[in-house]
Design a protein around this motif. Sequence first.
Motif, PDB file in Angstrom:
ATOM      1  N   VAL A 213       8.902  -7.637  -3.041  1.00 18.28           N
ATOM      2  CA  VAL A 213       8.362  -6.248  -2.588  1.00 18.28           C
ATOM      3  C   VAL A 213       8.239  -5.466  -4.185  1.00 18.28           C
ATOM      4  CG1 VAL A 213       7.980  -3.743  -1.407  1.00 18.28           C
ATOM      5  CG2 VAL A 213       8.971  -5.853  -0.254  1.00 18.28           C
ATOM      6  N   GLN A 214       9.551  -5.129  -5.020  1.00 16.57           N
ATOM      7  CA  GLN A 214       9.380  -5.075  -6.721  1.00 16.57           C
ATOM      8  C   GLN A 214       8.179  -5.586  -7.497  1.00 16.57           C
ATOM      9  OE1 GLN A 214      12.653  -4.046  -8.236  1.00 16.57           O
ATOM     10  NE2 GLN A 214      14.073  -2.949  -6.727  1.00 16.57           N
ATOM     11  N   ASP A 215       8.096  -7.135  -7.015  1.00 19.98           N
ATOM     12  CA  ASP A 215       7.312  -7.876  -7.690  1.00 19.98           C
ATOM     13  C   ASP A 215       5.886  -7.905  -7.892  1.00 19.98           C
ATOM     14  OD1 ASP A 215       9.861  -8.345  -9.097  1.00 19.98           O
ATOM     15  OD2 ASP A 215       9.265 -10.527  -7.545  1.00 19.98           O
ATOM     16  N   ALA A 216       5.343  -7.529  -5.977  1.00 25.84           N
ATOM     17  CA  ALA A 216       4.320  -7.419  -5.582  1.00 25.84           C
ATOM     18  C   ALA A 216       3.981  -6.091  -6.262  1.00 25.84           C
ATOM     19  CB  ALA A 216       4.424  -7.439  -4.258  1.00 25.84           C
ATOM     20  N   VAL A 217       4.825  -5.195  -6.030  1.00 25.03           N
ATOM     21  CA  VAL A 217       3.896  -3.526  -6.067  1.00 25.03           C
ATOM     22  C   VAL A 217       3.966  -3.871  -7.781  1.00 25.03           C
ATOM     23  CG1 VAL A 217       4.824  -1.227  -6.639  1.00 25.03           C
ATOM     24  CG2 VAL A 217       4.940  -2.341  -4.442  1.00 25.03           C
ATOM     25  N   ALA A 218       4.994  -4.256  -8.542  1.00 23.43           N
ATOM     26  CA  ALA A 218       3.888  -4.627 -10.085  1.00 23.43           C
ATOM     27  C   ALA A 218       3.157  -5.070 -10.282  1.00 23.43           C
ATOM     28  CB  ALA A 218       5.528  -4.599 -10.758  1.00 23.43           C
ATOM     29  N   ALA A 219       2.697  -5.870  -9.587  1.00 20.76           N
ATOM     30  CA  ALA A 219       1.300  -6.886 -10.467  1.00 20.76           C
ATOM     31  C   ALA A 219      -0.166  -6.088  -9.593  1.00 20.76           C
ATOM     32  CB  ALA A 219       1.716  -8.127  -9.115  1.00 20.76           C
ATOM     33  N   ASP A 220       0.693  -5.091  -8.505  1.00 19.75           N
ATOM     34  CA  ASP A 220      -0.990  -4.278  -8.473  1.00 19.75           C
ATOM     35  C   ASP A 220      -1.569  -3.781  -9.981  1.00 19.75           C
ATOM     36  OD1 ASP A 220      -2.272  -3.053  -5.530  1.00 19.75           O
ATOM     37  OD2 ASP A 220      -2.716  -1.586  -6.920  1.00 19.75           O
ATOM     38  N   GLN A 221      -2.900  -3.794  -9.413  1.00 21.78           N
ATOM     39  CA  GLN A 221      -3.933  -3.577 -11.106  1.00 21.78           C
ATOM     40  C   GLN A 221      -3.119  -1.642 -11.348  1.00 21.78           C
ATOM     41  OE1 GLN A 221      -7.843  -4.820  -9.890  1.00 21.78           O
ATOM     42  NE2 GLN A 221      -7.430  -7.111 -10.496  1.00 21.78           N
ATOM     43  N   ALA A 222      -3.072  -0.867 -10.300  1.00 24.81           N
ATOM     44  CA  ALA A 222      -3.209   0.249 -10.563  1.00 24.81           C
ATOM     45  C   ALA A 222      -1.684   0.465 -11.558  1.00 24.81           C
ATOM     46  CB  ALA A 222      -3.077   1.126  -8.816  1.00 24.81           C
ATOM     47  N   ALA A 223      -1.065  -0.089 -11.267  1.00 23.88           N
ATOM     48  CA  ALA A 223       0.532  -0.149 -11.612  1.00 23.88           C
ATOM     49  C   ALA A 223       0.469  -0.295 -13.012  1.00 23.88           C
ATOM     50  CB  ALA A 223       1.076  -1.404 -11.952  1.00 23.88           C
ATOM     51  N   ALA A 224      -0.658  -0.715 -13.512  1.00 21.85           N
ATOM     52  CA  ALA A 224      -0.589  -0.213 -15.413  1.00 21.85           C
ATOM     53  C   ALA A 224      -1.131   1.264 -15.418  1.00 21.85           C
ATOM     54  CB  ALA A 224      -1.888  -0.843 -16.492  1.00 21.85           C
TER      55      ALA A 224
ATOM     56  N   PRO B  30       0.608  -1.560  -0.306  1.00 22.62           N
ATOM     57  CA  PRO B  30      -0.038  -0.170  -0.499  1.00 22.62           C
ATOM     58  C   PRO B  30       0.858   1.084  -0.005  1.00 22.62           C
ATOM     59  CG  PRO B  30      -0.740  -1.360   1.423  1.00 22.62           C
ATOM     60  CD  PRO B  30       0.493  -2.133   1.128  1.00 22.62           C
ATOM     61  N   PHE B  31       1.528   1.010   0.887  1.00 26.48           N
ATOM     62  CA  PHE B  31       3.097   2.429   0.422  1.00 26.48           C
ATOM     63  C   PHE B  31       3.213   3.154  -0.817  1.00 26.48           C
ATOM     64  CE2 PHE B  31       7.252   4.422   0.671  1.00 26.48           C
ATOM     65  CZ  PHE B  31       7.423   5.513   1.693  1.00 26.48           C
ATOM     66  N   PHE B  32       3.635   2.010  -1.419  1.00 24.08           N
ATOM     67  CA  PHE B  32       4.298   2.395  -2.827  1.00 24.08           C
ATOM     68  C   PHE B  32       3.440   2.678  -3.957  1.00 24.08           C
ATOM     69  CE2 PHE B  32       7.534   0.127  -0.547  1.00 24.08           C
ATOM     70  CZ  PHE B  32       8.745   1.101  -0.790  1.00 24.08           C
ATOM     71  N   VAL B  33       2.161   1.521  -3.909  1.00 25.12           N
ATOM     72  CA  VAL B  33       0.521   2.017  -4.526  1.00 25.12           C
ATOM     73  C   VAL B  33      -0.039   3.344  -4.233  1.00 25.12           C
ATOM     74  CG1 VAL B  33      -1.542   1.336  -5.078  1.00 25.12           C
ATOM     75  CG2 VAL B  33       1.103  -0.303  -5.274  1.00 25.12           C
ATOM     76  N   ASP B  34       0.180   4.050  -3.238  1.00 22.58           N
ATOM     77  CA  ASP B  34      -1.065   5.024  -2.907  1.00 22.58           C
ATOM     78  C   ASP B  34       0.520   6.054  -3.390  1.00 22.58           C
ATOM     79  OD1 ASP B  34      -2.283   3.696  -1.778  1.00 22.58           O
ATOM     80  OD2 ASP B  34      -2.299   3.864   0.092  1.00 22.58           O
ATOM     81  N   THR B  35       1.425   6.420  -3.378  1.00 28.85           N
ATOM     82  CA  THR B  35       2.272   7.021  -3.203  1.00 28.85           C
ATOM     83  C   THR B  35       2.907   7.242  -4.721  1.00 28.85           C
ATOM     84  OG1 THR B  35       4.884   5.848  -3.098  1.00 28.85           O
ATOM     85  CG2 THR B  35       3.383   7.104  -0.836  1.00 28.85           C
ATOM     86  N   GLN B  36       1.863   6.093  -5.274  1.00 24.81           N
ATOM     87  CA  GLN B  36       1.599   7.154  -6.858  1.00 24.81           C
ATOM     88  C   GLN B  36       2.873   6.389  -7.758  1.00 24.81           C
ATOM     89  OE1 GLN B  36      -0.879   8.182  -8.786  1.00 24.81           O
ATOM     90  NE2 GLN B  36      -1.757   8.933  -7.200  1.00 24.81           N
TER      91      GLN B  36
END
Length: 463
Positions: A381-392, A365-371
């Motif tokens: 963690v890099q892999d998990a963040v990249a897999a988030d739907q918002a990354a696209a 959530p930290f990395f997703v919510d900071t855009q």
Amino acid sequence: MKSSTRMRRAPLVALGLAGALALGACGSSTPGESAGETTGDGGSSSDAGSGDAVTIEFWHRTFTPVENEWYANVVKEFNAAQDKVVVKDTEVPADAWDQKMKAAQAAGKAPDIYTFAGDVDEAAQAGQFHELDSLLSSDALDQLIDAAVPMAEYDGTFYAYPLLLEPQTVLFWNTDMLEKAGVDTENAPATWDDLMAACEKIQPTLSDGQFCISPAADAVTMAWSTVGQQYNASGHTALTDDWSAPNIQNDAYRSLIQFYKDLYDKGYMPKQDLGGYLTAKDYGEGKVAYKVSGSWMMSEVGSDYSDLLHTTGIGKFPSSPDGDGRTTTTLGNFQWVIDGKAKNPEAAAAFMEWVLAGDPEVLVPFFVDTQFTKVPVRQAVQDAVAADQAAADAPWSGIIMNDIAPDAHPGVTYPWDVSLAVGTAMESGMKGAESIDGALDTAAKAIQTIIEKDDLPSKAPAS
């Protein structure tokens, strides 16, 4: 990945917390699943009633709203996940941080664990931080990506655990303003000359109060934000390799200051501060076509100026003509440290490891919510963040992660006063308070005094 043969003792075992932080009966280890009702201070009702629980103090600076929320949440989640440690969370305004921390340290009341930005060398030498090798598990330390290790380690020992890395010098641009001037909206200017050519086209299209670019413009900001640019222009930073002499009275440093002086003299940059290097204010208000800041600025664009989110370009800061492919940015960081006089270092380490080196989903959530503007320090963690739907929907993430951050300069480890002398020379030469040679001469003399006073050659890193 970093590996080590040193013996390290996991703090969870030392505290008898292994079961409590896994799936023990004392509470859930799943973030968001509480073992008891939370109290106003971030603990839980079971925490408050546990007479044998160890209480530790955690301080962090005020950041953006989403970051502050994440800090508050991870404290609550950790406290709810077990009943051996209670973390008391204090959010300190950024402008009061230094004063509050110095006062607490002088009174012997420093928090057990707190946030820290920068290289750990000076603090480690002074005994300000507790070493982490005996407190964190080998797995936790070995997960750190190579780029994260230099700023967290001193003389082969870890003294900090990074939360993130972030490039400190990134070029942002308003594609609408560039398109109006007939300037490339897809790619950053490759060199200083390319930037000057772009500004020459942009300037006639601007209204009163608008400028081509807003870069670093004061001595303090230039001192830290231009380290990568100094390295790009010269192939080195402000000292000789053995730290015995200043290394700034050369054509490379002269050309760097001349570049800023040209921006200043031609009116391409504002003479007065319009919002500061750290914020997106001048850019968000449409006062500049190009903005120089850290990668974090994209987070502010997303939260406060969302209408610009998809009309903002992002890329590398332009290179010196003699840059020879070297980076133009420094890799900033934010880390967690345990105070050298902490009364409960094992408990602090348990909290540190649970948040920063445990389940990647705690950090996502930290990395997703900071855009997607910051770089995780663990591959998982890099892999998990990249897999988030918002990354696209965050195409800038790949530019930051893959194009700018990988070769960023790790930063300098010599004393801050050396960097400040360079920053002062840059501002003085840019604004014409001194000639460029005069400004560099003044800085060199100041640096030589620091070298002799602090015996810097004895502290130089091994070659």
